[in-house]
Design a protein around this motif. Structure first.
Motif, PDB file in Angstrom:
ATOM      1  N   GLN A  29      35.225  37.091  43.473  1.00  0.00           N
ATOM      2  CA  GLN A  29      34.761  35.996  42.621  1.00  0.00           C
ATOM      3  C   GLN A  29      35.532  35.847  41.317  1.00  0.00           C
ATOM      4  O   GLN A  29      35.358  34.874  40.593  1.00  0.00           O
ATOM      5  CB  GLN A  29      33.275  36.203  42.305  1.00  0.00           C
ATOM      6  CG  GLN A  29      32.389  36.220  43.538  1.00  0.00           C
ATOM      7  CD  GLN A  29      32.470  34.920  44.321  1.00  0.00           C
ATOM      8  OE1 GLN A  29      32.215  33.837  43.785  1.00  0.00           O
ATOM      9  NE2 GLN A  29      32.835  35.016  45.592  1.00  0.00           N
ATOM     10  N   VAL A  30      36.383  36.796  41.014  1.00  0.00           N
ATOM     11  CA  VAL A  30      37.140  36.774  39.756  1.00  0.00           C
ATOM     12  C   VAL A  30      38.581  36.369  40.048  1.00  0.00           C
ATOM     13  O   VAL A  30      39.186  36.881  40.991  1.00  0.00           O
ATOM     14  CB  VAL A  30      37.125  38.172  39.095  1.00  0.00           C
ATOM     15  CG1 VAL A  30      37.901  38.158  37.780  1.00  0.00           C
ATOM     16  CG2 VAL A  30      35.695  38.634  38.872  1.00  0.00           C
ATOM     17  N   PRO A  31      39.160  35.438  39.269  1.00  0.00           N
ATOM     18  CA  PRO A  31      40.566  35.086  39.481  1.00  0.00           C
ATOM     19  C   PRO A  31      41.475  36.276  39.172  1.00  0.00           C
ATOM     20  O   PRO A  31      41.505  36.769  38.048  1.00  0.00           O
ATOM     21  CB  PRO A  31      40.806  33.951  38.479  1.00  0.00           C
ATOM     22  CG  PRO A  31      39.451  33.448  38.108  1.00  0.00           C
ATOM     23  CD  PRO A  31      38.537  34.620  38.212  1.00  0.00           C
ATOM     24  N   VAL A  32      42.186  36.760  40.189  1.00  0.00           N
ATOM     25  CA  VAL A  32      43.079  37.894  40.006  1.00  0.00           C
ATOM     26  C   VAL A  32      44.484  37.541  40.482  1.00  0.00           C
ATOM     27  O   VAL A  32      44.673  36.692  41.349  1.00  0.00           O
ATOM     28  CB  VAL A  32      42.587  39.154  40.760  1.00  0.00           C
ATOM     29  CG1 VAL A  32      41.290  39.660  40.176  1.00  0.00           C
ATOM     30  CG2 VAL A  32      42.442  38.880  42.242  1.00  0.00           C
ATOM     31  N   TYR A  81      46.133  41.774  37.452  1.00  0.00           N
ATOM     32  CA  TYR A  81      45.385  41.451  36.234  1.00  0.00           C
ATOM     33  C   TYR A  81      44.415  40.316  36.513  1.00  0.00           C
ATOM     34  O   TYR A  81      44.519  39.614  37.527  1.00  0.00           O
ATOM     35  CB  TYR A  81      46.331  41.076  35.090  1.00  0.00           C
ATOM     36  CG  TYR A  81      47.149  39.812  35.331  1.00  0.00           C
ATOM     37  CD1 TYR A  81      46.669  38.562  34.955  1.00  0.00           C
ATOM     38  CD2 TYR A  81      48.399  39.872  35.926  1.00  0.00           C
ATOM     39  CE1 TYR A  81      47.409  37.413  35.170  1.00  0.00           C
ATOM     40  CE2 TYR A  81      49.157  38.732  36.146  1.00  0.00           C
ATOM     41  CZ  TYR A  81      48.648  37.498  35.760  1.00  0.00           C
ATOM     42  OH  TYR A  81      49.383  36.356  35.988  1.00  0.00           O
ATOM     43  N   THR A  82      43.454  40.149  35.616  1.00  0.00           N
ATOM     44  CA  THR A  82      42.458  39.086  35.744  1.00  0.00           C
ATOM     45  C   THR A  82      42.768  37.965  34.760  1.00  0.00           C
ATOM     46  O   THR A  82      43.478  38.149  33.774  1.00  0.00           O
ATOM     47  CB  THR A  82      41.041  39.609  35.477  1.00  0.00           C
ATOM     48  OG1 THR A  82      40.940  40.012  34.091  1.00  0.00           O
ATOM     49  CG2 THR A  82      40.718  40.803  36.362  1.00  0.00           C
ATOM     50  N   ILE A 117      41.604  42.154  31.992  1.00  0.00           N
ATOM     51  CA  ILE A 117      42.141  43.503  32.158  1.00  0.00           C
ATOM     52  C   ILE A 117      43.329  43.513  33.110  1.00  0.00           C
ATOM     53  O   ILE A 117      43.486  42.630  33.948  1.00  0.00           O
ATOM     54  CB  ILE A 117      41.065  44.482  32.679  1.00  0.00           C
ATOM     55  CG1 ILE A 117      40.452  43.984  33.994  1.00  0.00           C
ATOM     56  CG2 ILE A 117      40.006  44.720  31.633  1.00  0.00           C
ATOM     57  CD1 ILE A 117      39.472  44.960  34.639  1.00  0.00           C
ATOM     58  N   ALA A 118      44.170  44.522  32.931  1.00  0.00           N
ATOM     59  CA  ALA A 118      45.239  44.838  33.874  1.00  0.00           C
ATOM     60  C   ALA A 118      44.893  46.179  34.505  1.00  0.00           C
ATOM     61  O   ALA A 118      44.460  47.098  33.810  1.00  0.00           O
ATOM     62  CB  ALA A 118      46.593  44.905  33.173  1.00  0.00           C
ATOM     63  N   VAL A 119      45.078  46.280  35.810  1.00  0.00           N
ATOM     64  CA  VAL A 119      44.712  47.496  36.542  1.00  0.00           C
ATOM     65  C   VAL A 119      45.873  47.893  37.443  1.00  0.00           C
ATOM     66  O   VAL A 119      46.427  47.056  38.155  1.00  0.00           O
ATOM     67  CB  VAL A 119      43.447  47.284  37.405  1.00  0.00           C
ATOM     68  CG1 VAL A 119      43.075  48.564  38.133  1.00  0.00           C
ATOM     69  CG2 VAL A 119      42.290  46.781  36.558  1.00  0.00           C
ATOM     70  N   VAL A 120      46.218  49.169  37.403  1.00  0.00           N
ATOM     71  CA  VAL A 120      47.215  49.717  38.324  1.00  0.00           C
ATOM     72  C   VAL A 120      46.594  50.894  39.048  1.00  0.00           C
ATOM     73  O   VAL A 120      45.983  51.771  38.434  1.00  0.00           O
ATOM     74  CB  VAL A 120      48.498  50.148  37.583  1.00  0.00           C
ATOM     75  CG1 VAL A 120      49.371  51.021  38.483  1.00  0.00           C
ATOM     76  CG2 VAL A 120      49.288  48.932  37.135  1.00  0.00           C
ATOM     77  N   ARG A 159      37.573  47.180  43.909  1.00  0.00           N
ATOM     78  CA  ARG A 159      36.343  47.875  43.515  1.00  0.00           C
ATOM     79  C   ARG A 159      36.249  47.983  41.991  1.00  0.00           C
ATOM     80  O   ARG A 159      35.191  47.743  41.404  1.00  0.00           O
ATOM     81  CB  ARG A 159      36.307  49.266  44.154  1.00  0.00           C
ATOM     82  CG  ARG A 159      35.123  50.115  43.702  1.00  0.00           C
ATOM     83  CD  ARG A 159      35.085  51.452  44.439  1.00  0.00           C
ATOM     84  NE  ARG A 159      34.070  52.342  43.883  1.00  0.00           N
ATOM     85  CZ  ARG A 159      32.777  52.281  44.137  1.00  0.00           C
ATOM     86  NH1 ARG A 159      32.321  51.347  44.950  1.00  0.00           N
ATOM     87  NH2 ARG A 159      31.937  53.135  43.591  1.00  0.00           N
ATOM     88  N   ILE A 160      37.346  48.333  41.336  1.00  0.00           N
ATOM     89  CA  ILE A 160      37.335  48.500  39.882  1.00  0.00           C
ATOM     90  C   ILE A 160      37.109  47.157  39.188  1.00  0.00           C
ATOM     91  O   ILE A 160      36.360  47.068  38.205  1.00  0.00           O
ATOM     92  CB  ILE A 160      38.640  49.161  39.423  1.00  0.00           C
ATOM     93  CG1 ILE A 160      38.656  50.628  39.892  1.00  0.00           C
ATOM     94  CG2 ILE A 160      38.807  49.084  37.902  1.00  0.00           C
ATOM     95  CD1 ILE A 160      39.969  51.320  39.712  1.00  0.00           C
ATOM     96  N   ILE A 161      37.723  46.094  39.701  1.00  0.00           N
ATOM     97  CA  ILE A 161      37.505  44.768  39.133  1.00  0.00           C
ATOM     98  C   ILE A 161      36.030  44.399  39.216  1.00  0.00           C
ATOM     99  O   ILE A 161      35.425  43.914  38.242  1.00  0.00           O
ATOM    100  CB  ILE A 161      38.356  43.711  39.868  1.00  0.00           C
ATOM    101  CG1 ILE A 161      39.852  43.955  39.637  1.00  0.00           C
ATOM    102  CG2 ILE A 161      37.969  42.288  39.429  1.00  0.00           C
ATOM    103  CD1 ILE A 161      40.312  43.775  38.219  1.00  0.00           C
ATOM    104  N   GLU A 162      35.414  44.621  40.377  1.00  0.00           N
ATOM    105  CA  GLU A 162      34.018  44.224  40.553  1.00  0.00           C
ATOM    106  C   GLU A 162      33.069  45.125  39.758  1.00  0.00           C
ATOM    107  O   GLU A 162      32.025  44.652  39.290  1.00  0.00           O
ATOM    108  CB  GLU A 162      33.688  44.242  42.051  1.00  0.00           C
ATOM    109  CG  GLU A 162      34.430  43.138  42.796  1.00  0.00           C
ATOM    110  CD  GLU A 162      34.168  43.106  44.288  1.00  0.00           C
ATOM    111  OE1 GLU A 162      34.344  42.030  44.887  1.00  0.00           O
ATOM    112  OE2 GLU A 162      33.797  44.158  44.859  1.00  0.00           O
ATOM    113  N   ILE A 163      33.413  46.382  39.596  1.00  0.00           N
ATOM    114  CA  ILE A 163      32.618  47.257  38.712  1.00  0.00           C
ATOM    115  C   ILE A 163      32.654  46.742  37.279  1.00  0.00           C
ATOM    116  O   ILE A 163      31.635  46.655  36.592  1.00  0.00           O
ATOM    117  CB  ILE A 163      33.118  48.701  38.776  1.00  0.00           C
ATOM    118  CG1 ILE A 163      32.782  49.337  40.129  1.00  0.00           C
ATOM    119  CG2 ILE A 163      32.527  49.547  37.641  1.00  0.00           C
ATOM    120  CD1 ILE A 163      33.477  50.651  40.378  1.00  0.00           C
TER     121      ILE A 163
END
Length: 372
Positions: free
Chosen positions: A307-310, A331-332, A343-346, A365-369
């Motif tokens: 549901q989040v633009p990534v 990133y989102t 956020i940016a996630v690696v 999973r981390i984005i949705e958390i």
């Protein structure tokens, strides 16, 4: 008799200070749980400030073993020092790995900025790459028995992660005398040097200039001798998402006195900017969006229904020992809707295999958390 003969030095006692980190405690714990049973690292940072919200190195260790009064201290400490899993290595900042296909972002930037390539430049991406005399290299679609990508433009080349296209770019630039373009852009993207994070030891990674056609071809897809840390990759991904600013990662937010007076604070600090034109950055962002939304995007299945633009990029980095390392960086772009900082996630899973199958689901999973 206990008399003081002389005083060698004198230092007045000072009240202790309280240190506040930038970590989101709940997100940190959940990110650690997401990596249980996996060797690797996760870095979550605010895209537009460099503040670290979570940093995971897995497997971890129990810090009680450093307390000498602890009954198990000597046994546990000795076991960890000789552990083949290298639990005491902070893989997020000290682990150095080939970046694999995430590095294609850099190669794409070098191609567009060279003037030899446009977003619409077509290349026939088949199973085999035969432009190096006497050498045959195979695309990932051959190994996984997928249909070859066929005739695609550069944007779809990144979305599809076509190895032959990027091998071709690396070789073509080298042949045309632009032998240092890719490595110079990599440095401009923050790779090959420390990020400048304070309070944590870090590895600077490794970037060597290609000496021949073979080196140039391998570097173009993030292989060969090049090495990066997950933290460096996170800073790079954040810069792509925020418009080009390379932020110094921040782990310590402030120091306060016992009576809650702020003694020292940290603020976002831009240490450099991506050496590319705004139009080039927009093309890269478009391609990273297609990675997760286009039916041929390498992470479309892993991100279906999110549901989040990534925006993101998969990476599967071969290494001399064991299975390939699994990468995903993204990133989102949802701050206006959610009110939460983007956020940016690696995510890196050592010897995890294909990036879309292991690292990408952990990223999701981390984005949705974070949002839910």
């Amino acid at each position: 008799k206990g008399n003081i003969l002389t005083r060698l030095a004198n230092s007045e006692s000072k009240a202790a200070q309280y240190m506040t980190t930038t970590l989101d405690a709940d997100l940190q714990i959940q990110a650690q749980r997401s990596m249980q049973g996996i060797k690797g690292a996760v870095v979550v940072m605010e895209r537009d400030s460099g503040r670290i919200l979570a940093m995971v190195s897995s497997p971890g260790f129990d810090s009680n073993m450093f307390e000498t009064s602890n009954y198990n201290s000597s046994t546990e400490l000795n076991s960890s020092l000789n552990d083949s899993d290298r639990r005491l290595l902070n893989r997020a900042t000290q682990g150095a790995y080939p970046l694999g296909s995430i590095f294609k972002i850099v190669t794409m930037a070098a191609a567009l900025e060279s003037g030899f390539y446009k977003p619409t430049t077509i290349y026939d991406c088949g199973y085999r790459f035969t432009e190096l005399p006497g050498v045959v290299l195979y695309d990932w679609t051959y190994q996984y028995k997928r249909s070859p990508s066929g005739r695609i433009d550069l944007v779809d080349g990144l979305a599809r992660s076509c190895n032959p296209y990027f091998w071709h770019i690396g070789l073509d630039l080298f042949q045309q005398g632009h032998t240092k373009d890719v490595v110079n852009f990599a440095r401009g993207f923050g790779l090959g040097s420390p990020t400048g994070i304070r309070g944590v030891d870090e590895n600077s990674g490794q970037l060597e200039e290609p000496q021949n056609y073979g080196d140039a071809v391998q570097m173009a897809i993030g292989q060969g001798s090049m090495l990066v840390t997950p933290l460096q990759a996170a800073v790079m991904i954040a810069a792509v998402g925020n418009g080009g600013a390379l932020y110094r990662p921040i782990l310590v937010d402030k120091f306060t006195s016992a009576d809650d007076i702020t003694l020292e604070s940290t603020y976002p600090e831009v240490t450099g900017r991506l050496p590319i034109k705004p139009d080039t950055l927009k093309v890269i962002q478009k391609a990273m969006r297609l990675v997760v939304t286009d039916e041929k995007g390498t992470a479309m299945a892993a991100m279906a229904g999110i549901q989040v633009p990534v925006y993101g990029k998969t990476g599967t980095a071969e290494n001399p020992v064991g299975d390939a390392h699994s990468w995903f960086g993204g990133y989102t772009d949802d701050a206006k809707e959610s009110g939460k900082p983007d956020i940016a996630v690696v995510v890196l899973a050592e010897n995890g295999g294909e990036g879309s199958l292991v690292a990408a689901p952990i990223f999701r999973r981390i984005i949705e958390i974070y949002y839910d």
